[in-house]
Every structure is written in structure tokens, then in C-alpha cells.
Design a protein around this motif. Structure first.
Motif, PDB file in Angstrom:
ATOM      1  N   ALA A   1       0.829  -1.207   0.000  1.00  0.00           N
ATOM      2  CA  ALA A   1       0.000   0.000   0.000  1.00  0.00           C
ATOM      3  C   ALA A   1       0.863   1.257   0.000  1.00  0.00           C
ATOM      4  CB  ALA A   1      -0.929  -0.009   1.216  1.00  0.00           C
ATOM      5  N   SER A   2       1.916   1.260   0.814  1.00  0.00           N
ATOM      6  CA  SER A   2       2.785   2.441   0.875  1.00  0.00           C
ATOM      7  C   SER A   2       3.538   2.639  -0.438  1.00  0.00           C
ATOM      8  CB  SER A   2       3.779   2.302   2.035  1.00  0.00           C
ATOM      9  OG  SER A   2       3.098   2.302   3.275  1.00  0.00           O
ATOM     10  N   LEU A   3       4.000   1.522  -1.029  1.00  0.00           N
ATOM     11  CA  LEU A   3       4.676   1.637  -2.320  1.00  0.00           C
ATOM     12  C   LEU A   3       3.712   2.090  -3.405  1.00  0.00           C
ATOM     13  CD1 LEU A   3       7.055  -1.480  -2.366  1.00  0.00           C
ATOM     14  CD2 LEU A   3       7.652   0.935  -2.080  1.00  0.00           C
ATOM     15  N   ALA A   4       2.456   1.646  -3.304  1.00  0.00           N
ATOM     16  CA  ALA A   4       1.463   2.098  -4.275  1.00  0.00           C
ATOM     17  C   ALA A   4       1.260   3.603  -4.156  1.00  0.00           C
ATOM     18  CB  ALA A   4       0.138   1.360  -4.062  1.00  0.00           C
ATOM     19  N   ALA A   5       1.137   4.090  -2.910  1.00  0.00           N
ATOM     20  CA  ALA A   5       0.989   5.531  -2.698  1.00  0.00           C
ATOM     21  C   ALA A   5       2.243   6.268  -3.156  1.00  0.00           C
ATOM     22  CB  ALA A   5       0.709   5.813  -1.226  1.00  0.00           C
ATOM     23  N   ALA A   6       3.429   5.689  -2.807  1.00  0.00           N
ATOM     24  CA  ALA A   6       4.693   6.324  -3.200  1.00  0.00           C
ATOM     25  C   ALA A   6       4.843   6.347  -4.716  1.00  0.00           C
ATOM     26  CB  ALA A   6       5.869   5.591  -2.570  1.00  0.00           C
ATOM     27  N   SER A   7       4.427   5.265  -5.371  1.00  0.00           N
ATOM     28  CA  SER A   7       4.531   5.231  -6.836  1.00  0.00           C
ATOM     29  C   SER A   7       3.561   6.210  -7.480  1.00  0.00           C
ATOM     30  CB  SER A   7       4.275   3.811  -7.356  1.00  0.00           C
ATOM     31  OG  SER A   7       2.937   3.415  -7.099  1.00  0.00           O
ATOM     32  N   ALA A   8       2.405   6.404  -6.829  1.00  0.00           N
ATOM     33  CA  ALA A   8       1.453   7.390  -7.348  1.00  0.00           C
ATOM     34  C   ALA A   8       2.057   8.779  -7.281  1.00  0.00           C
ATOM     35  CB  ALA A   8       0.157   7.329  -6.554  1.00  0.00           C
ATOM     36  N   TYR A   9       2.636   9.095  -6.131  1.00  0.00           N
ATOM     37  CA  TYR A   9       3.345  10.372  -6.028  1.00  0.00           C
ATOM     38  C   TYR A   9       4.537  10.391  -6.990  1.00  0.00           C
ATOM     39  CZ  TYR A   9       0.800  11.578  -1.738  1.00  0.00           C
ATOM     40  OH  TYR A   9      -0.165  11.900  -0.823  1.00  0.00           O
ATOM     41  N   GLY A  10       5.269   9.272  -7.005  1.00  0.00           N
ATOM     42  CA  GLY A  10       6.474   9.203  -7.829  1.00  0.00           C
ATOM     43  C   GLY A  10       6.198   9.349  -9.311  1.00  0.00           C
ATOM     44  N   SER A  11       4.988   8.978  -9.739  1.00  0.00           N
ATOM     45  CA  SER A  11       4.659   9.118 -11.163  1.00  0.00           C
ATOM     46  C   SER A  11       4.722  10.570 -11.603  1.00  0.00           C
ATOM     47  CB  SER A  11       3.257   8.561 -11.434  1.00  0.00           C
ATOM     48  OG  SER A  11       2.263   9.357 -10.797  1.00  0.00           O
ATOM     49  N   LEU A  12       4.585  11.489 -10.641  1.00  0.00           N
ATOM     50  CA  LEU A  12       4.638  12.913 -10.967  1.00  0.00           C
ATOM     51  C   LEU A  12       6.065  13.383 -11.219  1.00  0.00           C
ATOM     52  CD1 LEU A  12       2.153  14.135  -8.204  1.00  0.00           C
ATOM     53  CD2 LEU A  12       1.642  13.735 -10.615  1.00  0.00           C
ATOM     54  N   VAL A  13       7.045  12.590 -10.752  1.00  0.00           N
ATOM     55  CA  VAL A  13       8.444  13.000 -10.869  1.00  0.00           C
ATOM     56  C   VAL A  13       8.898  13.017 -12.324  1.00  0.00           C
ATOM     57  CG1 VAL A  13      10.815  12.416 -10.206  1.00  0.00           C
ATOM     58  CG2 VAL A  13       8.956  12.172  -8.553  1.00  0.00           C
ATOM     59  N   ILE A  14       8.266  12.218 -13.171  1.00  0.00           N
ATOM     60  CA  ILE A  14       8.703  12.143 -14.568  1.00  0.00           C
ATOM     61  C   ILE A  14       8.290  13.375 -15.361  1.00  0.00           C
ATOM     62  CG2 ILE A  14       8.535   9.627 -14.509  1.00  0.00           C
ATOM     63  CD1 ILE A  14       5.999   9.922 -16.231  1.00  0.00           C
ATOM     64  N   THR A  15       7.430  14.219 -14.783  1.00  0.00           N
ATOM     65  CA  THR A  15       6.966  15.401 -15.505  1.00  0.00           C
ATOM     66  C   THR A  15       7.955  16.550 -15.351  1.00  0.00           C
ATOM     67  OG1 THR A  15       5.729  16.322 -13.632  1.00  0.00           O
ATOM     68  CG2 THR A  15       4.598  14.704 -15.018  1.00  0.00           C
ATOM     69  N   ASP A  16       7.869  17.511 -16.250  1.00  0.00           N
ATOM     70  CA  ASP A  16       8.705  18.707 -16.177  1.00  0.00           C
ATOM     71  C   ASP A  16       8.096  19.765 -15.260  1.00  0.00           C
ATOM     72  OD1 ASP A  16      10.649  17.757 -17.901  1.00  0.00           O
ATOM     73  OD2 ASP A  16       9.564  18.449 -19.673  1.00  0.00           O
TER      74      ASP A  16
END
Length: 835
Positions: free
Chosen positions: A360-375
């Protein structure tokens, strides 16, 4: 992994003090680092450094310095008192020196300049008309001197007296027309109850300390001038860009503190209500404090400052990061209440919860982390801080929280209990809801999903992006008052001086003049959306060459007839006759008070071209701002290159463009990461499919609710969708993991669902409640964009937790074919605790 967690439990049980002291010392050491984490509330702080508007703004700032304005607004019913105050205070402000670039309060210098060169400022049609009338009159006089002359014209040309009177009248009107709207030459409105002193500065919009210090200096000058001594009702207010930026920054800082404190207090109260044990409060505080401190220390090292998107992440990390601690603590209390030993309770809780909470925490972290690929920095920084926070809070839940729980148990151990006393009120309510009519609950969930899908499709077809920028600005009373005053000032001041503009920088003065002609030609041809185009050349007389030629002829004509006129007319001619040495005026001859907006730091004049909006009221229309910026950027300089283009419209245009480009990408990456985690966490395809269906139902309900509420997507609430995938699956993972665990221990499907709802449902509901609290705290903000994000995320929490703890268990019961029966009681004496 069981052996690993057994060893961890043994270590935590033997040396809990060592774990706690080490974590607290680390947090204390990093607090000074967190203290350096500043706040930048400027719009440009949301964009990457390579955004066109940011790069161009830096280029222009290098040449011009900061371009912020501070306006001293003076109001009174006593016109004479205002004028005396303005005359007295303006020189004192100008004497302050840097960061003052220039102080403007009167058009008199320009008025005097125009009067001095009134012949060149006269209308070309008028000048040529006077020349033609004089020529016609001279020819008429010559002709009538011939006794044999016979005129066939019905009207004779104007007399010399009439022409001379016209010259005098047109000269006076030509010199005054441009200044009629400024009473007595002051920068004031037509009612003469609002006068301003316009201070152009070198301050940058994000230089809050410098802006505050400068405002204090100006306020001190105003106070020392004693406004009340001029008139009892004389009121002085500071307006312009500078106070707006300061007020917005200060308000966000204050709201940040309020939101964080509110989140902490409400989360702790909800924890007490769920666990019915006050010990849960300090234990969860221990779990959160070190990870949150480390999270924002990492933020200081990586993103360097908070922006409008990330300012409230403290409350979000607390509200969301406490979730794994709640799950762990709920299971630990259940173990202890069954009479299991302390070390065994810690070990069993680890074994039962680590996988689900980590997933669950990795899912939340990956959701946040998906924003890192943006400019887009508004997305990227959010992703860095949120992703790191989720991982660190999980570490706190599995390594710091158990040590605190062990110490507390040694001091005051929990008594053993049995039966439903182990479960909280949340669990009881959810169990009754699910077991009442599971088929109706599941079918209703699907029906709502279909309706939400249709509504969402309609919203997307009608463009879901928010283009009304007034819905992204501040609604605070203080900033609104400043904004309203600025709007009143803009009614009588040009946008070039105080308002919203798009500025382009040319490499030379000639290139600027040519670029202005290009812009105006395309605008006049209907090929562009912008309005007036301004350069320093607009302060000079137009058509100077033609005027000088015509004025030369007028001079010769007047001299040729002067001796034949009366002494009075001769006197008028001597006063009004064009000078013999007329030559074209250049920008360098203009008063410095007038050329300040067009002058660079090194004194270079005339290389900036400013476009204004086509009509009032469009400066908050996002679609128009995009079109306006696009039209200016599409025009090339004489050498074919693109000039640097900057201004608030350009920043907004880039923000909207980035949302369209990066938003769908972030959503796609978040969903893909969620898929990978679900497939890794569960081995059966049916379990994976159920989780994904549950998640998609929650997301559909979210989008449908936003559409029904009329909420459109902006640069902040767009984040709700990629985050919802990670946080939404969090709840489904914990429910499904508990269900799988109960089934593995031999329970039938129906009893396993009951045990899952009683054991995990309440804890998951509490997790959602704490997260909702974190997001709802954002509603204390006066910034409408931040509020919309808080509301969107709160809705997503409700929809996702409802899907996970109500719809998913209802489907499992419905599939078991045991509708309407109340046989949810477990068929074993001791229940396996919540995950």
C-alpha cells in the motif's frame, strides 16, 4: 521473511530505547535543515527552469532587473489636499534610492515636452490642411490683386485670420488631448478622489524579504509625511505587485501552519476515537515525527523550496503517512488482547502486516512518484516529497512504532479481552452495512460506476480544463482588497504602466520598431488577438518626416504674408510659426520620467515591445491568455529569430500547456505502477482483477462527482487522479490481503469476509479518515486552486475507501451466494487480527 521479521521483533523487544533514541536524535539533527526550506509562492515557481516563459523572463530580468511595481494610492474628497500630499511625498520616496527604479506621479514633464515640440505632435492631417489652406489663400490673394480676375469658385479659401486662429487652436488642442484624462497633470482618476504615486522597482516577485523591507521604508516615509495633516479623510494605501506578492506569500505561510496543526489535532482525535486508547496518540506521533522531518530535509536538499502545489504537503504526509502505523497498531492491539506474549505479538504483527502495508505504501509512493517524470515543478516536486514521505512513514511504522509500543506495554500492558470487544465502532458499522444486502450494495456500486462513466465522458467532451483564472487566485479578504484597488487604478492607467502585458525584447532599437510594425500589421489584419502594441517610439510624434516638410512650407508661407497682416496677427505668427531648425525627435530626447519602463539597467533604451490585451476583462481568461501569448511568440524579429517573451499571460499559458502535456502522462505512469504492484502482491488473477475493479470504481466515482460539482481540472487538482490510483489501491490491498489471510487459515468464504470487515475494515476506514483530514485542512487556504485540490482529494478518499471496504466485500459475499444471512460470525474462537 518470517525469520527476518522474527529477528526484527526480537531486536525491537530487547532494545526499544536504542531504536527510539537513534530516530529522535536523527530528527533533531535535521530540524535546522528543514528550517531552511523556504516558500516561493510565485507562479513561475510551478514551472521548470526550461519553460519558455521562465527562460525568457530570466533573459529580460538580466537586462531590466526585477519589474515589480509598488503603488502609493491616496484617497480623499479634498482634491487640493491630495495634490499637496503627492507633491510632498513623491520626492521623498524617490530619494530612497535602490530598489527604486523610478517614481512617477505626474505627466507634467511629458506635457511640457509636448508643448515645447507642439508642431511635431500636431495631427498630420491638420498640419497638411493648414499648409494647403495657406497656399490656397495666398494664391487667392494674388489672383484677386489682378483687376481682371474673375473667380468661378463658390467658396473662397479661409482668411489669414481664420487660418492663424486655427493654427493656434489646433496647436493647443494637440498639446493637451493626450493629457485630458489626467487632472492637473496628476496620475488620478476622473473623479479626482484617487491619486497614485507609481514606484517602479528592481525587485523580483519572489524576493519577499526585500519586498517587505522596501514596503516598510515606503510606509515610514508616508507616515513621516503625516497624511492626516493634509486632510482628515486623507487615506494612503500601498498597492501594486509588491504587496500582492507579500500578502499571498504570508497568507500561504500562515495557512500552512494552521493546516498542519489542524491535521495533527484532528488525526489524533480520530485515532483516540478508534482505538479508545490514549496511548495510540504518542505512539503514532513517534512513528511520524522522524520520517516527516527527514522527508522535508530531503526536500530542502532536492527541490530547495516549497511552491503553491507543495506548500501543504506537511499535512498531507501526516494524514496519509499515518496509515501504515494505524494498520500495524490495530493488529498489535488485537494480538495483545488475545494474551499473546509481547515479542510474539510484535513478530506476528510484523508477519501479518508488512506485505500489505508495504504494498500500500509503495502504491501511494509510486502514485506520487509518477509525478516526478513530468517537467512541471508543481507536479514533480509534489511527487518527490510525497513519494519519499510515504516510504519513510512505512519505515517508521515497522521500525520505530514497535519500539514505542514495546516500551509502553512494559509500563502499562493491555489486558486480554475476547469477542467483539476487540473491534472498534468503525468495524461494527461497516460490518452491518456490508452484510445487510450485499447484492444490492454491489449492483448499486456498478450502476453508480456506469453513471459516473457517462458523466465523466460528457465532461471530457466539453473540455475539463479550468480556464477561468479567477478560480485559481486568492479569495482572501486582504489580497482581494489589494486586487480591487489595483483594478481601480488600472481603469485610468495604461496596462503598459501597471497591468497585465506580454513583453518581447528585441536586439536593437530598430528591430523593436520593425517588430512593432509587424505586430500591428497582423493585428489590424485580424491575424492576432492582442490589443495595443507599445514601444518607446509611441511617445514620439508620428510621421515626423512628412510633418517637418509640411511645417517648413508653412513657415515660408507665413513669412511671405507676415508683413501684409495686422500687428496682432504678426504677433500670433511670431508665437506659432514653426522653428527653422525642426528635426526629427529621438527616444533619447524624451523625459526620463517617461522612458523608465523602456530603459534597461545599463541605460539602453527602446528595445522592449509591450502588447496589451485587446479589451478589458480578458486578463483572467485562460483561453485568451494562451492565444495572446501564442500570437506574440509566433511573430519573428527582422532577422527571423524569436524574441524573448515574458509576462503573466505567458506563465499561465505555459502552465496550461504543461498540464495538458504532463497530466495524462502522470496518470498513465501511476496506473501502470499500480498494476505492477498489484500483480506482484497477489498471485491469483481473480484477486488482482477484483482489486483493479474496486480501484477503477473509486476513480470513476471521483471523476463523476467532480463533474457533478462543476469542478474543472487545474494545475493542482489534476494531481488528484495519479495520486488516487496509488492511495485508492492502498485500501483495497489491505482488505484483500486480510481476506486472503483468513482464507489461508481455513475459514470459509463468507466467514472470511466477515472477519476481514471486522478486522481490517475499521482500520482502513480510519486510515481514510486521517487522510481526508489532511486534505480537508487545505480548505483553510484562501487560494482557490489549493481548496479545489483539497476537495478533490477528499472526494477521492471517500469514493476509494467506500469501494474497498463496502463494495469489494459486498461482491465477495454476493458471489458466495449467502445474501441476507446474518451468519458472518467467524467459525473459530480466535480471529486473526487486522492488516
Amino acid at each position: 521473511m518470517d525469520r527476518f521479521w522474527n529477528r526484527v521483533a526480537a531486536w525491537q523487544t530487547r532494545s526499544p530505547g536504542t531504536v527510539l533514541i537513534a530516530s529522535l536524535v536523527l530528527a533533531a539533527a535535521l530540524l535546522p535543515v528543514v528550517g531552511k526550506l523556504g516558500l516561493n509562492s510565485a507562479w513561475t515557481a510551478l514551472l521548470p527552469s526550461n519553460a519558455p516563459s521562465v527562460e525568457d523572463l530570466e533573459t529580460i530580468k538580466d537586462r531590466f532587473g526585477g519589474m515589480s511595481t509598488l503603488t502609493v494610492a491616496v484617497e480623499s474628497k479634498d482634491h487640493d489636499a491630495i495634490e499637496r500630499f503627492v507633491r510632498d511625498v513623491a520626492p521623498k520616496i524617490e530619494a530612497l534610492g535602490p530598489p527604486v527604479r523610478h517614481v512617477a506621479w505626474s505627466v507634467t514633464p511629458y506635457e511640457q515636452f509636448v508643448e515645447e515640440h507642439r508642431h511635431l505632435y500636431a495631427d498630420l492631417k491638420t498640419v497638411e490642411g493648414v499648409r494647403n489652406d495657406l497656399d490656397a489663400r495666398i494664391q487667392f490673394e494674388k489672383a484677386t490683386a489682378n483687376p481682371f480676375y474673375v473667380s468661378f469658385e463658390e467658396d473662397e479659401p479661409p482668411t489669414f485670420d481664420a487660418i492663424i486662429e486655427r493654427v493656434k487652436r489646433e496647436g493647443e488642442q494637440g498639446a493637451q488631448t493626450a493629457f485630458d484624462r489626467y487632472p492637473n497633470g496628476y496620475l488620478a482618476n476622473s473623479a479626482r478622489d484617487l491619486y497614485i504615486v507609481l514606484i517602479r522597482t528592481y525587485l523580483e516577485s519572489d524576493d519577499v524579504p526585500g519586498s517587505v523591507a522596501f514596503m516598510e521604508r515606503v510606509q515610514a516615509v508616508v507616515d513621516a509625511t503625516k497624511p492626516a495633516a493634509y486632510a482628515p479623510d486623507l487615506r494612503v494605501t500601498l498597492a501594486g505587485d509588491v504587496p500582492e506578492s507579500i500578502e499571498e506569500h504570508g497568507a500561504v505561510e500562515q495557512e500552512l501552519v494552521i493546516a498542519t496543526v489542524m491535521t495533527i489535532v484532528l488525526v489524533l482525535l480520530s485515532v483516540v476515537a478508534f482505538f479508545r486508547k490514549t496511548r495510540a496518540v504518542p505512539l503514532l506521533a513517534l512513528q511520524l515525527f522522524p520520517p516527516v522531518v527527514v522527508t522535508f530535509a530531503i526536500a530542502q536538499w532536492t527541490v530547495h523550496y516549497l511552491n503553491t502545489s507543495t506548500a501543504f504537503l506537511g499535512s498531507i504526509v501526516v494524514g496519509n503517512g499515518v496509515n501504515p502505523g494505524i494498520i500495524w497498531l490495530a493488529r498489535f492491539f488485537e494480538e495483545r488482547r488475545t494474551g499473546v506474549s509481547l515479542e510474539a505479538s510484535v513478530a506476528q504483527t510484523h508477519r501479518a502486516t508488512w506485505s500489505a502495508t508495504l504494498t500500500a505504501s509503495l502504491a501511494a509512493a509510486s502514485a506520487y512518484g509518477s509525478l516526478v517524470i513530468t517537467d512541471f515543478r508543481g507536479f514533480r516536486d509534489f511527487g518527490i516529497i510525497g513519494g519519499v514521505g510515504m516510504v519513510l512513514c512505512w519505515i517508521g511504522a515497522l521500525f520505530i512504532l514497535p519500539a514505542g509500543a514495546v516500551l509502553w506495554e512494559r509500563w502499562r500492558p493491555l489486558p486480554a479481552v475476547s469477542g467483539n470487544a476487540q473491534h472498534g465502532v468503525y468495524s461494527v458499522v461497516l460490518e452491518r452495512l456490508v452484510r445487510s444486502r450485499p447484492g444490492a450494495v454491489w449492483m448499486g456500486s456498478v450502476a453508480l460506476g456506469v453513471i459516473a462513466l457517462i458523466i465523466t465522458g460528457i465532461a471530457i467532451a466539453s473540455d475539463p480544463i479550468e480556464y477561468d483564472m479567477t478560480k485559481l487566485r486568492s479569495s482572501r479578504e486582504s489580497t482581494q482588497a489589494t486586487s480591487d484597488l489595483n483594478d481601480r487604478i488600472n481603469e485610468f492607467m495604461s496596462r503598459t504602466q501597471t497591468g497585465t502585458v506580454v513583453a518581447a525584447l528585441a536586439p536593437s532599437r530598430d528591430a523593436a520598431a520593425e517588430f512593432e510594425r509587424t505586430l500591428e500589421a497582423d493585428r489590424d489584419a485580424g491575424k492576432a488577438s492582442y490589443g495595443p502594441v507599445n514601444t518607446v517610439f509611441d511617445l514620439l510624434p508620428a510621421n515626423q518626416a512628412r510633418k517637418i516638410a509640411a511645417l517648413g512650407e508653412i513657415r515660408e508661407q507665413l513669412l511671405s504674408v507676415r508683413d501684409r497682416l495686422s500687428e496682432e496677427d504678426q504677433k500670433i505668427i511670431d508665437e506659432e510659426i514653426p522653428p527653422a531648425d525642426l528635426k526629427p525627435l529621438t527616444p533619447d530626447e524624451l523625459p526620463k520620467a517617461l522612458t523608465a519602463p523602456f530603459t534597461e539597467k545599463d541605460g539602453t533604451l527602446g528595445r522592449i515591445v509591450v502588447t496589451e490585451q485587446s479589451k478589458p476583462g480578458l486578463n483572467w481568461d485562460g483561453r485568451y491568455l494562451v492565444e495572446w501569448t501564442k500570437d506574440v511568440r509566433a511573430r519573428s524579429l527582422p532577422d527571423g529569430s524569436r524574441p524573448p517573451v515574458a509576462g503573466r499571460p505567458a506563465v499561465f499559458a505555459d502552465i496550461l500547456d504543461t498540464i495538458w502535456r504532463d497530466g495524462p502522462l502522470a496518470i498513465g505512469v501511476s496506473f501502470l505502477a499500480t498494476l505492477v504492484l498489484v500483480f506482484l502482491a497477489f498471485t491469483e488473477y481473480r484477486q488482482r482483477l477484483l482489486l483493479l475493479v474496486s480501484l477503477l470504481l473509486g476513480v470513476l466515482w471521483l471523476s463523476g462527482t467532480m463533474a457533478v460539482l462543476g469542478m474543472k481540472l487545474n494545475f493542482l487538482n489534476f494531481v488528484a487522479f495519479p495520486i488516487t490510483f496509488g492511495i485508492g489501491v492502498d485500501y483495497g490491498v489491505n482488505v484483500m490481503r486480510r481476506y486472503v489471510s483468513e482464507r489461508a487459515q481455513g475459514l470459509g468464504q463468507h466467514p472470511a469476509v466477515g472477519a476481514t470487515v471486522r478486522g481490517a475494515g475499521g482500520a482502513v476506514a480510519l486510515c481514510s479518515l486521517t487522510t481526508i483530514i489532511g486534505y480537508l485542512s487545505l480548505c483553510v487556504s484562501g487560494n482557490l486552486a489549493i481548496r479545489s485540490f483539497g476537495i478533490a482529494m477528499s472526494v477521492s478518499e471517500v469514493t476509494c475507501v467506500a469501494s474497498a471496504v463496502v463494495s469489494l466485500p459486498a461482491f465477495l459475499l454476493w458471489r458466495a451466494g449467502r445474501r441476507g444471512r446474518s451468519s458472518l460470525a467467524p467459525q473459530r474462537a480466535s480471529q486473526s487480527p487486522a492488516e
